[in-house]
Design an enzyme around this catalytic site. Structure first.
Site, PDB file in Angstrom:
ATOM      1  N   ASP A 121       1.105   0.152  -0.054  1.00 50.89           N
ATOM      2  CA  ASP A 121       1.420  -0.852   0.953  1.00 50.89           C
ATOM      3  C   ASP A 121       1.886  -0.077   2.181  1.00 50.89           C
ATOM      4  O   ASP A 121       2.305   1.083   2.091  1.00 50.89           O
ATOM      5  CB  ASP A 121       2.485  -1.842   0.465  1.00 50.89           C
ATOM      6  CG  ASP A 121       2.486  -3.118   1.313  1.00 50.89           C
ATOM      7  OD1 ASP A 121       1.892  -3.115   2.411  1.00 50.89           O
ATOM      8  OD2 ASP A 121       3.092  -4.125   0.900  1.00 50.89           O
TER       9      ASP A 121
HETATM   10  C1  BGC Z   1       2.150  -6.133   3.662  1.00 50.23           C
HETATM   11  C2  BGC Z   1       0.752  -6.086   3.072  1.00 50.23           C
HETATM   12  C3  BGC Z   1      -0.254  -5.894   4.167  1.00 50.23           C
HETATM   13  C4  BGC Z   1       0.090  -4.634   4.933  1.00 50.23           C
HETATM   14  C5  BGC Z   1      -0.879  -4.298   6.037  1.00 50.23           C
HETATM   15  C6  BGC Z   1       2.423  -4.975   4.595  1.00 50.23           C
HETATM   16  O1  BGC Z   1       3.595  -5.180   5.292  1.00 50.23           O
HETATM   17  O2  BGC Z   1       3.095  -6.157   2.620  1.00 50.23           O
HETATM   18  O3  BGC Z   1       0.494  -7.256   2.359  1.00 50.23           O
HETATM   19  O4  BGC Z   1      -1.533  -5.855   3.634  1.00 50.23           O
HETATM   20  O5  BGC Z   1       1.375  -4.785   5.506  1.00 50.23           O
HETATM   21  O6  BGC Z   1      -0.729  -5.144   7.118  1.00 50.23           O
END
Ligand code: BGC
Length: 751
Positions: free
Chosen positions: A232
């Site tokens: 993530d």
């Molecule tokens: C989120 C993810 C997301 C990623 C990219 C993170 O803060 O938890 O779900 O895909 O950002 O934007």
């Protein structure tokens, strides 16, 4: 584009290239190896629409992406209980992704709804892993057949937003295996996702993004995952430890810092270059897979008109009709008298959630306009906003709404949660609708009881306070950019409400099993309710709920009949379940038939019942359809901590078929005769366990003295001593017992 030769590329990459390859460049791009013909990848959110930022855009400008279809969010689409519909959404998202150059769309989110307060519940499907896993598999299949990779997230036990980058989910293995992992497992095994996203949190003290057991042993060795694991965004705290544990791509880019750390670690012999090669190879493999899929698909084309029409159909398919007293809905667009439409949400739709999944819609339908269009001048439509979205009380607006309702024949009130109450990044504080909205509803209902309420909210809200003042309640969740049109379709019956709850609506937040422990401290949250999540808890504790898991009405009615369960071989825990669903009403409609399994004679504590299969059936009035569903070993098994594996115990199982976890229409019992591997007797095994096995009895008899005397102990004394571990029993009864003697006893019993 020509697909490169993986082995040759890998052998020609320099160490620095490899390190850059696995650590991202910007917020949405990876490095690729242009020198060797390996393109970079573009990874964008996801999952309810494509959020593609312009190249070079400021990543903090999250909401300034190119326009894309905003589909209903996962908490809505889950209520469709229709994996094929999810596949259609996936296919539409793939077309839109490819049209703007997105290779991997970051979704679906399959985390289990442990608490109704999780601020991201709108992005997740269900409190049940079978339902979440089936729906996510459909979505991934649709997306990937369209040539775009999925990223199943957030792996794992990321069930809250509070302290998501610090907290450790303290959760036992059985609970992980039965509740928090199987949705991921199902998608991995059924739909072969290109990537899995490691979550921000720690699990039992270890960061998910450097959890070797999770990312390698379970995900790859046990489930056979063959894509790459991406972190993530910002989840990596130690790049070296992550690569070692099985993480393949760190995102977003860190301006070369992580690449430098990895290069140095390999140089210093701290990180085996083979571990880096492994990550590189996995990303190369997925890149090659996507390239060849793109080659067979031809040039990308996105059709926003089709996307919008699909979003409208999905919103209707996902809406849950919670109550419908006096069969108040559907309304007659040509009915007598004025139709009052009340509530700011009718004019200003709440249709998606905040955070990374936020997209800029291609169009936006307001329910008020759509209702007016559907009525088309046949009856007067009068609108009153009723309340302000900032939650401040406004007596004038309230009175205006009550007056409009009093003068109308029928009233539709649009209530919901404002943007400020739920989003990625924080959890909710309650499940109540804003008080000002309930005040308006009370005033409106006092002026005219012929009220239907339409709800827009991502996470569950308490519905009883609404139901007391409304004949009908239609839960539309965050229904996407065409939710307004879908609401009109449903209110006037041009579409049938076809959704069923993918999560229980409790009476009160305090009824939820995680109430006491959620969200824990900054450092840790204890999953003390274990596998009793959602209906598993409400049903086990026979707690009254507002609406059970699986519930949803239709404008027609359904009957169930003719349950047959055949077991081809009682020594193998497998069954084929057959039954008939009939539309017994006057209108077409869709029923979701649900199959629940209960282990009647379990040695472990097991839920009252668990969903194991389901089928959505569309039926014309008077039509019947026979449904056949197969249950396999896992549908009867529990995670046996003592045997460290899935176990089906011999004995009876109930199989129930019905319309919710509490509306079971047909039941049958099956018996399995599954051979169970015996656990070895140990010095910690109890007196009862030793006496319960012939080999244990023989060993005790052969040991003589106090050990042999245990064989003659009568019933009443046995209730007292039966639970004592044998070692403790023998050393108490015979202080001279030696370690050697005890070891011999165990050896003899297990020989
Ligand atoms: C989120 C993810 C997301 C990623 C990219 C993170 O803060 O938890 O779900 O895909 O950002 O934007």
């Amino acid at each position: 584009m020509a697909v490169f030769d993986l082995e040759s590329v890998l052998s020609r990459m320099t160490l620095a290239e490899k390190a850059s390859f696995v650590t991202g460049v910007t917020v949405q791009d990876t490095a690729g190896v242009p020198r060797l013909g390996v393109p970079a990848l573009v990874l964008c959110d996801g999952p309810h629409g494509v959020r593609r930022l312009a190249d070079g855009a400021d990543p903090r400008d999250l909401y300034n992406a190119a326009p894309a279809t905003a589909f209903p969010t996962a908490s809505a689409t889950a209520c469709s209980w229709d994996p094929e519909l999810l596949q259609e959404i996936g296919a539409a998202l793939a077309a839109e992704s490819r049209a703007v150059g997105v290779d991997i769309l970051l979704g679906p989110g399959v985390n289990i709804k442990r608490s109704p307060l999780c601020g991201r519940n709108f992005e997740y499907f269900s409190e049940d892993p079978v339902l979440a896993g089936e729906l996510a598999s459909g979505w991934v299949r649709g997306l990937q057949r369209g040539g775009v990779g999925a990223s199943v997230k957030h792996f794992a036990a990321n069930n809250q937003e509070t302290s998501r980058m610090q907290v450790s989910a303290e959760v036992d293995e059985r609970t992980l295996r039965e509740i928090y992992l199987p949705a991921f497992e199902r998608v991995v095994k059924q739909a072969r996702p290109a990537t899995v996203m490691a979550s921000y949190n720690r699990i039992n003290g270890i960061w998910a993004a450097q959890h070797e057991w999770l990312l390698t042993q379970v995900l790859r060795d046990e489930w056979g995952f063959d894509g790459f694991v991406v972190s993530d965004w910002g989840a990596v705290t130690d790049s070296v430890a992550s690569v070692r544990a099985g993480l393949d791509l760190e995102m977003p880019g860190t301006a070369g810092r992580s690449a430098a750390v990895l290069t140095e670690a390999v140089g210093a012999g701290v990180l085996d270059e083979a571990a880096l090669d492994r990550a590189v190879a996995r990303i190369l493999e997925v890149t090659a897979r996507l390239l060849s899929a793109g080659d067979t698909l031809g040039p990308p084309r996105a059709d926003h008109a089709l996307g919008h029409a699909l979003a409208r159909r999905v919103a209707a398919e996902s809406a849950v009709l919670l109550t419908n007293g006096d069969r108040f809905l559907p309304l007659d667009p040509a009915g007598q008298g004025t139709l009052a439409v009340i509530g700011e949400f009718a004019r200003t739709p709440r249709f998606q959630g905040g955070g990374s999944s936020h997209v800029k819609p291609t169009r936006l339908e307001a329910a008020l306009d759509e209702i007016r269009a559907a009525v088309g001048g046949q009856r007067e439509v009068r609108f009153a906003p009723g309340f302000r979205l900032d939650g401040a009380a406004d007596q004038e607006l309230l009175e205006e709404a009550a007056t409009a309702a009093g003068a109308a024949a029928d009233v539709v009130v649009f209530l919901g949660l404002p943007d400020s109450e739920e989003s990625e990044g924080f959890d909710r504080a309650s499940i109540d609708l804003p008080a000002v909205q309930l005040d308006v509803l009370h005033a409106v209902a006092a002026a005219n009881p012929r009220v239907a309420v339409v709800l827009s909210n991502g996470g569950v809200v308490a519905t009883r306070p609404v139901e007391r003042h409304a004949l009908a309640v239609l839960e539309m969740w965050l229904g996407g950019q065409a939710a307004g049109g879908a609401a009109a379709d449903l209110l006037f019956g041009t579409a049938e409400p076809a959704g069923r709850l993918a999560e229980t609506i409790p009476l009160a937040l305090t009824d939820n099993p995680s109430y006491i422990s959620f969200p824990g401290t900054v450092e840790r949250v204890s999953y003390g309710e274990r596998h009793y999540v959602g209906y598993r808890w409400y049903d086990k504790t026979a707690r009254e709920v507002a609406h059970p898991f699986g519930h949803g009405l239709s404008y027609t009615t359904f009957g169930y009949s003719g349950l047959r369960v055949s077991v081809p071989d009682p020594a193998r825990p497998e069954a084929v379940v057959t039954f008939t669903v009939s539309n017994t009403g006057q209108r077409p409609g869709a029923e979701v038939a649900q199959v629940y399994v209960t282990d009647v004679e379990a040695s472990a504590d097991r839920p009252e019942r668990e969903l194991k299969a389901f089928r959505k059936v569309r039926l014309a009035p008077g039509e019947s359809r026979t449904v056949e569903l197969t249950l396999t070993m896992r549908d009867f098994a529990f995670w046996d901590e003592r045997r460290h594996g899935w176990t089906v115990e011999p004995g009876a199982f109930h199989i129930a078929v019905g319309a919710s976890s509490r509306d079971l229409r047909l039941t049958a019992t099956v018996e399995f005769n599954v051979p169970l591997t015996a656990l070895p007797l140990t010095l910690e095994s109890t007196v009862t366990e030793w006496l319960g096995r012939p080999a244990g009895r023989d060993a005790l008899a052969a040991a003589g003295n106090e050990a042999a005397r245990l064989l003659g102990v009568d019933g009443e004394i046995m209730t007292l001593i039966g639970g004592i571990p044998i070692k403790r029993m023998l050393t108490l009864a015979q202080p001279g017992t030696t370690d050697e003697g005890l070891e011999q006893l165990v050896e003899r019993a297990n020989a």
